[in-house]
Write an enzyme that holds these catalytic residues in place. Structure first.
Site, PDB file in Angstrom:
ATOM      1  N   SER A  81      22.617  31.350  85.003  1.00  0.00           N
ATOM      2  CA  SER A  81      21.197  31.629  85.183  1.00  0.00           C
ATOM      3  C   SER A  81      20.631  30.496  86.026  1.00  0.00           C
ATOM      4  O   SER A  81      21.241  29.422  86.119  1.00  0.00           O
ATOM      5  CB  SER A  81      20.505  31.645  83.812  1.00  0.00           C
ATOM      6  OG  SER A  81      19.098  31.626  83.943  1.00  0.00           O
ATOM      7  N   TYR A 101      19.420  28.562  75.107  1.00  0.00           N
ATOM      8  CA  TYR A 101      19.863  29.361  76.269  1.00  0.00           C
ATOM      9  C   TYR A 101      20.195  28.434  77.443  1.00  0.00           C
ATOM     10  O   TYR A 101      21.236  28.568  78.079  1.00  0.00           O
ATOM     11  CB  TYR A 101      18.742  30.334  76.641  1.00  0.00           C
ATOM     12  CG  TYR A 101      19.043  31.314  77.764  1.00  0.00           C
ATOM     13  CD1 TYR A 101      19.649  32.546  77.498  1.00  0.00           C
ATOM     14  CD2 TYR A 101      18.686  31.036  79.075  1.00  0.00           C
ATOM     15  CE1 TYR A 101      19.890  33.464  78.517  1.00  0.00           C
ATOM     16  CE2 TYR A 101      18.930  31.940  80.105  1.00  0.00           C
ATOM     17  CZ  TYR A 101      19.532  33.160  79.818  1.00  0.00           C
ATOM     18  OH  TYR A 101      19.766  34.068  80.837  1.00  0.00           O
TER      19      TYR A 101
END
Ligand SMILES: NC(=O)c1ccc[n+]([C@@H]2O[C@H](COP(=O)([O-])OP(=O)(O)OC[C@H]3O[C@@H](n4cnc5c(N)ncnc54)[C@H](O)[C@@H]3O)[C@@H](O)[C@H]2O)c1
Length: 279
Positions: free
Chosen positions: A156, A169
């Site tokens: 990401s 995350y």
């Protein structure tokens, strides 16, 4: 058969919907057969609806409509025995393995001083250990083929920068970079390339839901957290004037990394981020 990955077989986790389905369709449209895996059920710490068995069936339908073969299995990337069993069965049926997309992932929220133990653990188990499991299950088949291969780990933009409220995350997605760099070195002698993708916000169910809208527009009453308002918030993250990119934008980058066009590209962190990381 023609196509940029014609005759190859790709193993994709999280393939029931979103980017995983898009990857399956894009690779199939360029001649690959697909081994698809998805959990197809809810994980309790995830604050939005995850994929269903019907979603995975729809991926199968769309790949078969392209005249490609697909072996689809409901399996949890946290469960190594189930995941490797699915890969083994897929390779037995389709005859080879060339491409791996470790794409399955979850999103949840909380500051690091308050986040629940279970949210942390589910995140690390899925977004980090699950990625390692996908690579581990595939490597013996890639080596046995003797033709090299391409492993693409979905990280990401948050694998390359921090962000409040999603520290677990961010930690998992940064760790995927370490995994990628080490795998790239370990597998280079076998001509197996390993790279990571770093999307900005992507237009999927992972972000188009009430929980994510609350994260990005929690200062507003729920009724005012419309998609248009949230789009403005997301657009402020990117340099290019778009709130999010589409799944196919990530699939196009994945296709290039998977294809022989990228035959000497390994160990790269490739952003598809509308300029987010420039800021
Ligand atoms: N959507 C975004 O804004 C965005 C941005 C950057 C990176 N990503 C990453 O892209 C990847 C794909 O996400 P998406 O946007 O398509 O979201 P999505 O929720 O639509 O798709 C994720 C898929 O993974 C599956 N999955 C989750 N846990 C699993 C498990 N334990 N075992 C097997 N399958 C599991 C889900 O069922 C779902 O089908 C994820 O790794 C995500 O972190 C997403």
């Amino acid at each position: 058969m023609t196509g940029r990955v014609a005759g190859k077989v790709a193993f994709i986790t999280g393939a029931a919907r979103g980017q995983g389905r898009s990857h399956a369709i894009r690779l199939a449209s360029e001649g690959a057969d697909i081994i698809a895996v998805d959990i197809c059920r809810q994980v309790d710490s995830v604050p939005y609806a995850m994929a269903t068995p019907e979603d995975l069936t729809e991926t199968v339908r769309q790949v078969e409509a392209l005249d490609r073969r697909i072996v689809a299995t409901q399996a949890d990337v946290r469960d190594y025995a189930a995941l490797s069993g699915a890969v083994d069965a897929g390779v037995a049926e389709l005859g080879r393995l060339d491409i791996v997309s470790a794409n399955a992932g979850i999103f949840s929220f909380g500051t690091l001083d308050e986040i629940a133990e279970v949210s942390w653990q589910d995140m690390i188990d899925t977004n980090l250990t699950g990625v390692w499991h996908a690579a581990k299950a595939a490597i013996p088949h890639l080596k046995a083929g003797g033709r090299g291969g391409s492993i693409i780990l979905t990280s990401s933009s948050l694998g390359l920068e921090g962000m409040p409220n999603v520290g677990h995350y961010v930690a998992a997605k940064h760790a995927v970079v370490g995994l990628m760099r080490t795998l790239a070195l370990e597998l280079a002698p076998f001509s197996i390339r390993v790279n990571s993708l770093h999307p900005t916000t992507v237009n999927t169910d992972m972000i188009q839901n009430a929980a994510t809208y609350e994260l990005f527009a929690g200062d507003l009453p729920a009724a005012e957290r419309t998609q248009a308002v949230v789009a403005e918030r997301f657009q402020a993250i990117n340099a290019l004037p778009v709130p999010w990119v589409e799944p196919v934008d990530i699939s196009n980058a994945l296709l290039w990394l998977a294809s022989d066009e990228a035959r000497y590209v390994t160990g790269v962190t490739l952003p598809v981020d509308a300029g987010e990381l420039l800021r």
